[in-house]
Motif scaffolding. Structure first.
Motif, PDB file in Angstrom:
ATOM      1  N   LEU A 171      35.173  44.304  37.806  1.00 28.48           N
ATOM      2  CA  LEU A 171      34.954  42.876  37.612  1.00 28.48           C
ATOM      3  C   LEU A 171      35.935  42.330  36.580  1.00 28.48           C
ATOM      4  CD1 LEU A 171      33.275  40.346  38.193  1.00 28.48           C
ATOM      5  CD2 LEU A 171      31.746  41.066  36.359  1.00 28.48           C
ATOM      6  N   LEU A 172      36.170  43.068  35.511  1.00 26.18           N
ATOM      7  CA  LEU A 172      37.133  42.648  34.495  1.00 26.18           C
ATOM      8  C   LEU A 172      38.536  42.559  35.087  1.00 26.18           C
ATOM      9  CD1 LEU A 172      35.974  44.719  31.400  1.00 26.18           C
ATOM     10  CD2 LEU A 172      35.710  42.269  31.760  1.00 26.18           C
ATOM     11  N   LEU A 173      38.881  43.487  35.958  1.00 28.31           N
ATOM     12  CA  LEU A 173      40.192  43.449  36.609  1.00 28.31           C
ATOM     13  C   LEU A 173      40.335  42.210  37.478  1.00 28.31           C
ATOM     14  CD1 LEU A 173      42.912  44.647  37.346  1.00 28.31           C
ATOM     15  CD2 LEU A 173      41.772  45.921  39.150  1.00 28.31           C
ATOM     16  N   VAL A 174      39.317  41.890  38.231  1.00 30.24           N
ATOM     17  CA  VAL A 174      39.359  40.703  39.092  1.00 30.24           C
ATOM     18  C   VAL A 174      39.506  39.445  38.248  1.00 30.24           C
ATOM     19  CG1 VAL A 174      38.009  39.298  40.701  1.00 30.24           C
ATOM     20  CG2 VAL A 174      38.101  41.774  40.979  1.00 30.24           C
ATOM     21  N   ILE A 175      38.776  39.361  37.150  1.00 31.66           N
ATOM     22  CA  ILE A 175      38.878  38.198  36.266  1.00 31.66           C
ATOM     23  C   ILE A 175      40.283  38.103  35.686  1.00 31.66           C
ATOM     24  CG2 ILE A 175      38.069  37.207  34.083  1.00 31.66           C
ATOM     25  CD1 ILE A 175      35.300  38.380  34.750  1.00 31.66           C
ATOM     26  N   ALA A 176      40.838  39.235  35.287  1.00 30.39           N
ATOM     27  CA  ALA A 176      42.190  39.240  34.728  1.00 30.39           C
ATOM     28  C   ALA A 176      43.204  38.771  35.768  1.00 30.39           C
ATOM     29  CB  ALA A 176      42.554  40.630  34.223  1.00 30.39           C
ATOM     30  N   LEU A 177      43.066  39.210  37.000  1.00 28.77           N
ATOM     31  CA  LEU A 177      43.989  38.785  38.054  1.00 28.77           C
ATOM     32  C   LEU A 177      43.858  37.296  38.355  1.00 28.77           C
ATOM     33  CD1 LEU A 177      43.825  41.790  40.518  1.00 28.77           C
ATOM     34  CD2 LEU A 177      45.724  41.109  39.043  1.00 28.77           C
ATOM     35  N   VAL A 178      42.627  36.781  38.351  1.00 28.71           N
ATOM     36  CA  VAL A 178      42.416  35.353  38.580  1.00 28.71           C
ATOM     37  C   VAL A 178      43.075  34.539  37.475  1.00 28.71           C
ATOM     38  CG1 VAL A 178      40.653  33.535  38.629  1.00 28.71           C
ATOM     39  CG2 VAL A 178      40.339  35.622  39.963  1.00 28.71           C
ATOM     40  N   VAL A 179      42.917  34.982  36.236  1.00 30.52           N
ATOM     41  CA  VAL A 179      43.539  34.282  35.109  1.00 30.52           C
ATOM     42  C   VAL A 179      45.059  34.308  35.234  1.00 30.52           C
ATOM     43  CG1 VAL A 179      43.908  34.371  32.612  1.00 30.52           C
ATOM     44  CG2 VAL A 179      41.613  34.610  33.539  1.00 30.52           C
ATOM     45  N   LEU A 180      45.607  35.462  35.609  1.00 32.50           N
ATOM     46  CA  LEU A 180      47.053  35.577  35.774  1.00 32.50           C
ATOM     47  C   LEU A 180      47.565  34.653  36.870  1.00 32.50           C
ATOM     48  CD1 LEU A 180      49.762  36.949  35.208  1.00 32.50           C
ATOM     49  CD2 LEU A 180      49.128  38.661  36.907  1.00 32.50           C
ATOM     50  N   ILE A 181      46.918  34.657  38.009  1.00 30.80           N
ATOM     51  CA  ILE A 181      47.339  33.795  39.115  1.00 30.80           C
ATOM     52  C   ILE A 181      47.215  32.331  38.738  1.00 30.80           C
ATOM     53  CG2 ILE A 181      46.749  33.077  41.466  1.00 30.80           C
ATOM     54  CD1 ILE A 181      45.995  36.043  41.964  1.00 30.80           C
TER      55      ILE A 181
ATOM     56  N   ALA B 229      41.822  49.525  31.879  1.00 33.28           N
ATOM     57  CA  ALA B 229      42.512  50.808  31.807  1.00 33.28           C
ATOM     58  C   ALA B 229      41.681  51.839  31.030  1.00 33.28           C
ATOM     59  CB  ALA B 229      43.880  50.627  31.153  1.00 33.28           C
ATOM     60  N   LEU B 230      41.043  51.414  29.953  1.00 35.51           N
ATOM     61  CA  LEU B 230      40.194  52.331  29.182  1.00 35.51           C
ATOM     62  C   LEU B 230      38.990  52.779  30.010  1.00 35.51           C
ATOM     63  CD1 LEU B 230      40.203  50.713  25.633  1.00 35.51           C
ATOM     64  CD2 LEU B 230      41.268  52.862  26.329  1.00 35.51           C
ATOM     65  N   GLY B 231      38.473  51.896  30.830  1.00 41.34           N
ATOM     66  CA  GLY B 231      37.350  52.247  31.693  1.00 41.34           C
ATOM     67  C   GLY B 231      37.722  53.339  32.675  1.00 41.34           C
ATOM     68  N   PHE B 232      38.944  53.276  33.217  1.00 43.51           N
ATOM     69  CA  PHE B 232      39.396  54.337  34.106  1.00 43.51           C
ATOM     70  C   PHE B 232      39.629  55.635  33.339  1.00 43.51           C
ATOM     71  CE2 PHE B 232      40.863  51.405  37.604  1.00 43.51           C
ATOM     72  CZ  PHE B 232      39.990  51.948  38.547  1.00 43.51           C
TER      73      PHE B 232
ATOM     74  N   GLY C 150      31.674  51.507  35.259  1.00 41.07           N
ATOM     75  CA  GLY C 150      31.450  51.385  36.695  1.00 41.07           C
ATOM     76  C   GLY C 150      32.000  50.094  37.267  1.00 41.07           C
ATOM     77  N   GLY C 151      31.131  49.301  37.867  1.00 40.57           N
ATOM     78  CA  GLY C 151      31.527  48.052  38.511  1.00 40.57           C
ATOM     79  C   GLY C 151      32.026  47.008  37.531  1.00 40.57           C
ATOM     80  N   LEU C 152      31.587  47.088  36.293  1.00 45.79           N
ATOM     81  CA  LEU C 152      32.004  46.112  35.287  1.00 45.79           C
ATOM     82  C   LEU C 152      33.503  46.164  35.073  1.00 45.79           C
ATOM     83  CD1 LEU C 152      31.270  44.016  33.139  1.00 45.79           C
ATOM     84  CD2 LEU C 152      30.980  45.891  31.530  1.00 45.79           C
ATOM     85  N   ILE C 153      34.075  47.342  35.115  1.00 49.39           N
ATOM     86  CA  ILE C 153      35.510  47.495  34.910  1.00 49.39           C
ATOM     87  C   ILE C 153      36.277  46.779  36.018  1.00 49.39           C
ATOM     88  CG2 ILE C 153      37.377  49.171  34.755  1.00 49.39           C
ATOM     89  CD1 ILE C 153      35.408  49.092  32.345  1.00 49.39           C
TER      90      ILE C 153
END
Length: 48
Positions: A28-38, A14-17, A23-26
Motif C-alpha cells: 500500500l505504501l508503494l502504491v501511494i508513493a507511485l501515485v504521488v510520483l505520477i 524497501a525496509l519491509g521487503f 505484509g500488505g501495508l508495505i
C-alpha cells in the motif's frame, strides 16, 4: 514536500521487503508513493 513523502514511503517499502514485515501495508505504501510520483510529474511547476 511531496518528494520527501515519496522518498520516505519508498524507504519504508524497501525496509519491509528486507525484514519481511508489514505484509500488505508495505505494498500500500508503494502504491501511494507511485501515485504521488505520477501526480508530481504530471502537474509539475507552473511558471507564471
Amino acid at each position: 514536500m511531496l518528494w520527501t513523502i515519496l522518498i520516505v514511503l519508498l524507504i519504508l517499502w524497501a525496509l519491509g521487503f528486507a525484514f519481511e514485515i508489514g505484509g500488505g501495508l508495505i505494498h500500500l505504501l508503494l502504491v501511494i508513493a507511485l501515485v504521488v510520483l505520477i501526480f508530481r510529474l504530471v502537474t509539475g511547476r507552473k511558471v507564471p
